[in-house]
Design a protein around this motif. Structure first.
Motif, PDB file in Angstrom:
ATOM      1  N   GLN A  28     -95.553  23.462 -87.208  1.00  0.00           N
ATOM      2  CA  GLN A  28     -95.772  24.290 -88.319  1.00  0.00           C
ATOM      3  C   GLN A  28     -97.214  25.376 -87.782  1.00  0.00           C
ATOM      4  OE1 GLN A  28     -95.788  24.110 -92.762  1.00  0.00           O
ATOM      5  NE2 GLN A  28     -97.823  23.537 -92.356  1.00  0.00           N
ATOM      6  N   ALA A  70     -94.479  20.893 -94.979  1.00  0.00           N
ATOM      7  CA  ALA A  70     -94.203  21.911 -95.972  1.00  0.00           C
ATOM      8  C   ALA A  70     -95.687  22.399 -96.391  1.00  0.00           C
ATOM      9  CB  ALA A  70     -93.299  21.762 -97.160  1.00  0.00           C
ATOM     10  N   ARG A  71     -96.152  23.605 -95.946  1.00  0.00           N
ATOM     11  CA  ARG A  71     -97.359  24.223 -96.261  1.00  0.00           C
ATOM     12  C   ARG A  71     -98.423  23.068 -96.068  1.00  0.00           C
ATOM     13  NH1 ARG A  71     -96.750  28.671-100.658  1.00  0.00           N
ATOM     14  NH2 ARG A  71     -94.707  29.434-100.111  1.00  0.00           N
TER      15      ARG A  71
END
Length: 105
Positions: A28, A70-71
Motif C-alpha cells: 500500500q 485497507a487505509r
C-alpha cells in the motif's frame, strides 16, 4: 498511454535473516506488509530496487497468515487466536488495535 509489462522482472530483494518463512505480502503506497513466523513486518518500498526493513515495525503474532490492508488498518488472520486488527496509520510504529475471535467460536 499505459505501459504494460509482459515480462515482469525482479528489480530488488530483501536479503539476510529479516524474514522467517514469509507467508503473505500486501503493498500500500510506499510500504510492503509481510506476514511470517514472527508476525507482521513492514518494509519501506519507496525505492523498489532497494527495499528497506523498518526495524521497529514488527507486530508479534503467533500464527500470522493471510492479510488485507485497507487505509490505516491491516487485518491479519492469526490462527486460533482470531483476526488481529493492526493500526498502521503510522506504518513505522504499528500496534495491535484489537483481536477479534468471536468469543472463542
Amino acid at each position: 498511454m499505459f505501459l504494460i509489462r509482459l515480462h515482469p522482472r525482479i528489480v530488488g530483494e530483501l536479503t539476510g535473516n529479516f524474514l522467517r518463512n514469509p507467508r503473505c505480502i500486501a503493498v500500500q503506497f510506499r510500504y510492503g506488509f509481510i506476514t511470517d513466523d514472527d508476525g507482521l513486518k513492514i518494509v519501506d518500498v519507496t525505492e523498489p530496487t532497494r527495499p528497506v526493513l523498518i526495524p521497529r515495525a514488527t507486530v508479534r503474532l503467533n500464527h500470522a497468515g493471510r492479510l488485507y490492508v485497507a487505509r490505516t488498518y491491516a487485518y491479519v488472520a492469526n490462527g486460533a487466536e482470531g483476526l488481529a486488527i493492526v493500526d498502521i496509520e503510522n506504518p513505522e510504529r504499528p500496534f495491535i488495535d484489537q483481536i477479534f475471535n468471536a468469543n472463542g467460536a
